[in-house]
Design a protein around this motif. Structure first.
Motif, PDB file in Angstrom:
ATOM      1  N   GLU A  19      56.319   1.562  29.028  1.00 50.03           N
ATOM      2  CA  GLU A  19      55.937   1.585  27.622  1.00 50.03           C
ATOM      3  C   GLU A  19      56.277   0.251  26.965  1.00 50.03           C
ATOM      4  O   GLU A  19      55.593  -0.200  26.053  1.00 50.03           O
TER       5      GLU A  19
ATOM      6  N   CYS B   5      54.124  -2.886  29.239  1.00 50.80           N
ATOM      7  CA  CYS B   5      52.671  -2.929  29.006  1.00 50.80           C
ATOM      8  C   CYS B   5      52.407  -2.800  27.509  1.00 50.80           C
ATOM      9  O   CYS B   5      52.478  -1.701  26.963  1.00 50.80           O
ATOM     10  N   PRO B   6      52.085  -3.891  26.832  1.00 51.72           N
ATOM     11  CA  PRO B   6      51.997  -3.860  25.366  1.00 51.72           C
ATOM     12  C   PRO B   6      50.759  -3.172  24.799  1.00 51.72           C
ATOM     13  O   PRO B   6      50.695  -2.923  23.613  1.00 51.72           O
ATOM     14  N   TRP B   7      49.764  -2.873  25.607  1.00 55.47           N
ATOM     15  CA  TRP B   7      48.572  -2.231  25.074  1.00 55.47           C
ATOM     16  C   TRP B   7      48.789  -0.729  24.918  1.00 55.47           C
ATOM     17  O   TRP B   7      49.634  -0.138  25.558  1.00 55.47           O
ATOM     18  N   PRO B   8      48.007  -0.093  24.052  1.00 55.38           N
ATOM     19  CA  PRO B   8      48.186   1.347  23.800  1.00 55.38           C
ATOM     20  C   PRO B   8      47.846   2.188  25.040  1.00 55.38           C
ATOM     21  O   PRO B   8      46.998   1.817  25.842  1.00 55.38           O
TER      22      PRO B   8
ATOM     23  N   ARG C  76      46.267   5.087  27.330  1.00 59.31           N
ATOM     24  CA  ARG C  76      44.934   5.686  27.357  1.00 59.31           C
ATOM     25  C   ARG C  76      44.988   7.212  27.314  1.00 59.31           C
ATOM     26  O   ARG C  76      43.961   7.855  27.203  1.00 59.31           O
TER      27      ARG C  76
END
Length: 84
Positions: A35, A38-41, A43
């Motif tokens: 969490e 990985c800085p992207w939201p 899925r």
């Protein structure tokens, strides 16, 4: 509670062999770690067994987040040394 002889010493009574010894603890740790890494939201939303694992083993989730921050600090230091 019986403590193995190899577990005695520095931490006196804390069983290190019980650290991350089941999949629920690994789920919580890895979810917290990635969490942060990985800085992207995400899925998908947490549900079912994984959500239960995070609720029961929140301390492993928090430890995973701390390790993610430490990993980012190490990555930043490597980039600093390599390029600056």
């Amino acid at each position: 509670m019986q403590v193995n002889q190899k577990d005695k010493g520095f931490l006196k009574g804390i069983r290190l062999t019980a650290f991350l010894d089941c999949y629920q603890e690994w789920h919580a740790f890895v979810e917290g770690l990635f969490e942060v890494l990985c800085p992207w939201p995400a899925r998908h939303k947490l549900s079912g067994q994984l959500l239960d694992d995070l609720k029961k083993d929140h301390h492993y989730y928090a430890f995973g987040r701390v390790m993610g921050v430490i990993a980012w600090l190490i990555i930043a230091k490597i980039i600093q040394e390599a390029f600056f």
